[in-house]
Design an enzyme around this catalytic site. Structure first.
Site, PDB file in Angstrom:
ATOM      1  N   SER A  77       0.801  -1.226   0.000  1.00 24.88           N
ATOM      2  CA  SER A  77       0.000   0.000   0.000  1.00 24.88           C
ATOM      3  C   SER A  77       0.834   1.277   0.000  1.00 24.88           C
ATOM      4  CB  SER A  77      -0.937   0.022   1.210  1.00 24.88           C
ATOM      5  OG  SER A  77      -0.194   0.109   2.412  1.00 24.88           O
ATOM      6  N   LYS A 155       0.965   4.462   6.868  1.00 26.73           N
ATOM      7  CA  LYS A 155       0.374   5.343   5.853  1.00 26.73           C
ATOM      8  C   LYS A 155       1.040   6.710   5.942  1.00 26.73           C
ATOM      9  CE  LYS A 155      -2.826   2.234   4.818  1.00 26.73           C
ATOM     10  NZ  LYS A 155      -2.779   1.482   3.546  1.00 26.73           N
TER      11      LYS A 155
END
Length: 310
Positions: A77, A155
């Site tokens: 990701s 993230k």
């Protein structure tokens, strides 16, 4: 007058054996004790080695719990900033656990955090019924040589408390407080799909952050976790630390970029895309022909009526 006997003379004088050979036995005793001293030193080293290993492990665990911890990236990701996948060895990153004790998280920081209750795991849980395997995996995760807890995410912070984030402007860029972000780190897994998934404006509450993955084709983040919107924000208290360095593998050594996308943000192009902007003109041109045709017919009819009256 008696002259004193030099001390060295007594030392230089050889031992004189007694009738029972006591001098020889004392010499051999000294040699034997010397050998025993060497053997005892060897034994003491091997006794101390396990203690040294235990101390080193304890220090490693304490450092990783309170100062800096190594994490393994388990998914893709955050490509290409951080490499990871479920079937290969991902990057090992060093996470600074002290920074946010003195400063607040800012836009552009790559952070590791505990997923809020409404967040789902990005990777499939790797549970085992074997107690030994569970213990080894837990220990490996503790020192950074096994995947972390499935509730841990990595993230990039896009917006902080009090800011409003939405997607997208006419050029497909994420907008924060009316300005389109500068995001050179974005990676498109599918080159044919290079536009963001749109979402309406969300005002991030104080004490929370809005996070997104760099791999926008393959990241379930604040835009989709918990159904997106306000449910996708992450409490600042859940942040474990800031990613600083890629420590393994050696070919990936280097710092983790913390480029601030808001620093060079520009006013968003809030108009519709070019094809949508041209749509009204196209509709106008298309409608002009029937209007022109009807106008001519009506004009011709009026002229005929006027001619008959004359």
């Amino acid at each position: 007058m008696v002259e004193p006997v030099p001390q060295s003379a007594a030392e230089d004088e050889p031992d004189r054996p007694d009738e029972d050979g006591s001098a020889e036995s004392s010499t051999s005793g000294r040699r034997g004790s010397h050998r025993r001293g060497k053997s005892s030193k060897k034994r003491s080293f091997w006794k101390e080695l396990p203690i040294l290993i235990v101390v080193a492990l304890v220090l490693t665990i304490l450092i990783q719990q309170f100062l800096a911890k190594v994490y393994m990236i388990p998914s893709g990701s955050m490509e290409t900033t951080l490499h990871g996948c479920t079937d290969c060895t991902g990057d090992r990153i060093l996470v600074d656990r002290v920074t946010y004790d003195f400063t607040d998280p800012t836009s552009g920081d790559v952070v590791v955090f505990k997923g809020p209750p409404l967040w789902n795991n990005e990777i499939a849980p790797q549970e085992s019924s074997n107690i030994v395997v569970k213990g080894l995996r837990g220990f490996g995760s503790l020192i950074g040589f096994a995947p972390p807890d499935e509730r841990d995410f990595v993230k990039r912070i896009i917006a902080t408390g009090g800011q409003t984030v939405q997607c997208c402007d006419a050029r497909g860029r994420v907008i924060v407080d009316g300005k389109a972000l500068d995001e050179p780190y974005i990676h498109w897994k599918n080159p044919e799909v290079t536009t963001e998934a749109s979402f309406p404006p969300v005002k991030v509450p104080q004490g929370y952050v809005w996070v997104m993955g760099d791999n926008r084709n393959d990241s379930c983040d604040s835009t989709c976790q918990g159904g997106g919107g306000i449910n996708g924000v992450v409490p600042v208290d859940n942040i474990i630390g800031k990613a600083r360095l890629i420590v393994l593998p050696p070919s990936r050594w280097g710092g983790v970029t913390d480029h601030n996308p808001q620093e060079n943000a520009r006013p968003a192009a809030l108009g519709a895309p070019a094809w949508q902007q041209g749509l009204p003109a196209g509709v106008g041109i298309a409608a002009a022909w029937p209007a022109l045709f009807l106008g001519r017919r009506m004009s011709s009819g009026l002229r005929k009526v006027a001619g008959r009256r004359r």
